[in-house]
Design a protein around this motif. Sequence first.
Motif, PDB file in Angstrom:
ATOM      1  N   UNK A  59      -2.935  -2.555  15.633  1.00 15.72           N
ATOM      2  CA  UNK A  59      -3.115  -1.475  16.610  1.00 15.72           C
ATOM      3  C   UNK A  59      -2.015  -1.521  17.668  1.00 15.72           C
ATOM      4  N   UNK A  60      -1.657  -2.728  18.124  1.00 16.31           N
ATOM      5  CA  UNK A  60      -0.586  -2.884  19.116  1.00 16.31           C
ATOM      6  C   UNK A  60       0.771  -2.472  18.527  1.00 16.31           C
ATOM      7  N   UNK A  61       1.010  -2.803  17.280  1.00 15.43           N
ATOM      8  CA  UNK A  61       2.257  -2.408  16.607  1.00 15.43           C
ATOM      9  C   UNK A  61       2.342  -0.888  16.512  1.00 15.43           C
ATOM     10  N   UNK A  62       1.258  -0.266  16.082  1.00 11.82           N
ATOM     11  CA  UNK A  62       1.240   1.196  15.958  1.00 11.82           C
ATOM     12  C   UNK A  62       1.420   1.862  17.318  1.00 11.82           C
ATOM     13  N   UNK A  63       0.842   1.292  18.364  1.00  8.30           N
ATOM     14  CA  UNK A  63       1.016   1.843  19.701  1.00  8.30           C
ATOM     15  C   UNK A  63       2.475   1.739  20.131  1.00  8.30           C
ATOM     16  N   UNK A 117       5.150   1.486  18.227  1.00  9.81           N
ATOM     17  CA  UNK A 117       6.009   2.328  17.385  1.00  9.81           C
ATOM     18  C   UNK A 117       5.604   3.802  17.433  1.00  9.81           C
ATOM     19  N   UNK A 118       4.557   4.140  18.195  1.00 10.64           N
ATOM     20  CA  UNK A 118       4.039   5.501  18.323  1.00 10.64           C
ATOM     21  C   UNK A 118       3.634   6.069  16.957  1.00 10.64           C
ATOM     22  N   UNK A 119       2.769   5.329  16.261  1.00 13.71           N
ATOM     23  CA  UNK A 119       2.281   5.720  14.935  1.00 13.71           C
ATOM     24  C   UNK A 119       0.770   5.852  14.959  1.00 13.71           C
ATOM     25  N   UNK A 120       0.250   6.640  14.012  1.00 14.53           N
ATOM     26  CA  UNK A 120      -1.189   6.627  13.808  1.00 14.53           C
ATOM     27  C   UNK A 120      -1.531   5.362  13.019  1.00 14.53           C
ATOM     28  N   UNK A 121      -2.771   4.922  13.112  1.00 10.64           N
ATOM     29  CA  UNK A 121      -3.150   3.701  12.399  1.00 10.64           C
ATOM     30  C   UNK A 121      -3.189   3.976  10.898  1.00 10.64           C
ATOM     31  N   UNK A 122      -2.634   3.071  10.096  1.00 11.01           N
ATOM     32  CA  UNK A 122      -2.652   3.267   8.645  1.00 11.01           C
ATOM     33  C   UNK A 122      -4.037   2.976   8.060  1.00 11.01           C
ATOM     34  N   UNK A 123      -4.259   3.508   6.879  1.00 11.81           N
ATOM     35  CA  UNK A 123      -5.507   3.301   6.161  1.00 11.81           C
ATOM     36  C   UNK A 123      -5.334   2.102   5.235  1.00 11.81           C
ATOM     37  N   UNK A 124      -6.294   1.178   5.270  1.00 12.41           N
ATOM     38  CA  UNK A 124      -6.252   0.010   4.392  1.00 12.41           C
ATOM     39  C   UNK A 124      -6.862   0.397   3.046  1.00 12.41           C
ATOM     40  N   UNK A 125      -6.053   0.467   2.013  1.00 11.92           N
ATOM     41  CA  UNK A 125      -6.539   0.709   0.659  1.00 11.92           C
ATOM     42  C   UNK A 125      -6.888  -0.634   0.010  1.00 11.92           C
ATOM     43  N   UNK A 126      -7.629  -0.600  -1.096  1.00 14.57           N
ATOM     44  CA  UNK A 126      -8.018  -1.846  -1.761  1.00 14.57           C
ATOM     45  C   UNK A 126      -6.807  -2.677  -2.157  1.00 14.57           C
ATOM     46  N   UNK A 127      -5.772  -2.027  -2.651  1.00 19.03           N
ATOM     47  CA  UNK A 127      -4.565  -2.758  -3.059  1.00 19.03           C
ATOM     48  C   UNK A 127      -3.877  -3.405  -1.864  1.00 19.03           C
ATOM     49  N   UNK A 128      -3.905  -2.737  -0.734  1.00 22.20           N
ATOM     50  CA  UNK A 128      -3.306  -3.279   0.484  1.00 22.20           C
ATOM     51  C   UNK A 128      -4.070  -4.519   0.942  1.00 22.20           C
ATOM     52  N   UNK A 129      -5.371  -4.446   0.912  1.00 18.27           N
ATOM     53  CA  UNK A 129      -6.212  -5.570   1.324  1.00 18.27           C
ATOM     54  C   UNK A 129      -5.979  -6.772   0.414  1.00 18.27           C
ATOM     55  N   UNK A 130      -5.955  -6.532  -0.898  1.00 22.37           N
ATOM     56  CA  UNK A 130      -5.748  -7.629  -1.847  1.00 22.37           C
ATOM     57  C   UNK A 130      -4.382  -8.282  -1.667  1.00 22.37           C
ATOM     58  N   UNK A 131      -3.346  -7.472  -1.471  1.00 20.37           N
ATOM     59  CA  UNK A 131      -2.004  -8.011  -1.266  1.00 20.37           C
ATOM     60  C   UNK A 131      -1.956  -8.841   0.017  1.00 20.37           C
ATOM     61  N   UNK A 132      -2.598  -8.353   1.076  1.00 19.13           N
ATOM     62  CA  UNK A 132      -2.588  -9.080   2.345  1.00 19.13           C
ATOM     63  C   UNK A 132      -3.364 -10.389   2.230  1.00 19.13           C
ATOM     64  N   UNK A 133      -4.474 -10.381   1.508  1.00 21.84           N
ATOM     65  CA  UNK A 133      -5.255 -11.606   1.334  1.00 21.84           C
ATOM     66  C   UNK A 133      -4.471 -12.651   0.545  1.00 21.84           C
ATOM     67  N   UNK A 134      -3.708 -12.218  -0.449  1.00 18.73           N
ATOM     68  CA  UNK A 134      -2.942 -13.148  -1.285  1.00 18.73           C
ATOM     69  C   UNK A 134      -1.703 -13.702  -0.577  1.00 18.73           C
ATOM     70  N   UNK A 135      -0.960 -12.839   0.118  1.00 19.79           N
ATOM     71  CA  UNK A 135       0.357 -13.215   0.613  1.00 19.79           C
ATOM     72  C   UNK A 135       0.500 -13.201   2.135  1.00 19.79           C
TER      73      UNK A 135
END
Length: 87
Positions: free
Chosen positions: A37-41, A43-61
């Motif tokens: 949330x701080x990064x998006x603020x 960089x003036x971005x909307x918050x991204x949506x966490x998809x299942x593939x994104x969650x799995x990649x983040x959990x692994x790496x």
Amino acid sequence: MFRLWGKEFKDNRMIRDTVICDDSDDTRTHKIFHALEAICYEFDLSKPIWLDSTIQEFQRHSKTRFTQDHFVDSIDFDYLEIQVIEE
């Protein structure tokens, strides 16, 4: 100390980055969401949506990428990458 590194890339070049530090006693998940949330603020971005593939990649790496598919608004870069650099 928890630190999350946020980076924007366009044409395989990093165009800007930031590191968010968190010393709170929150859970790892809360620290990740607060840092994103701080990064998006910053960089003036909307918050991204966490998809299942994104969650799995983040959990692994402890690292993942958010592309245009993860944002509701259009973005002017190729992807936003976040990476845990210290826990």
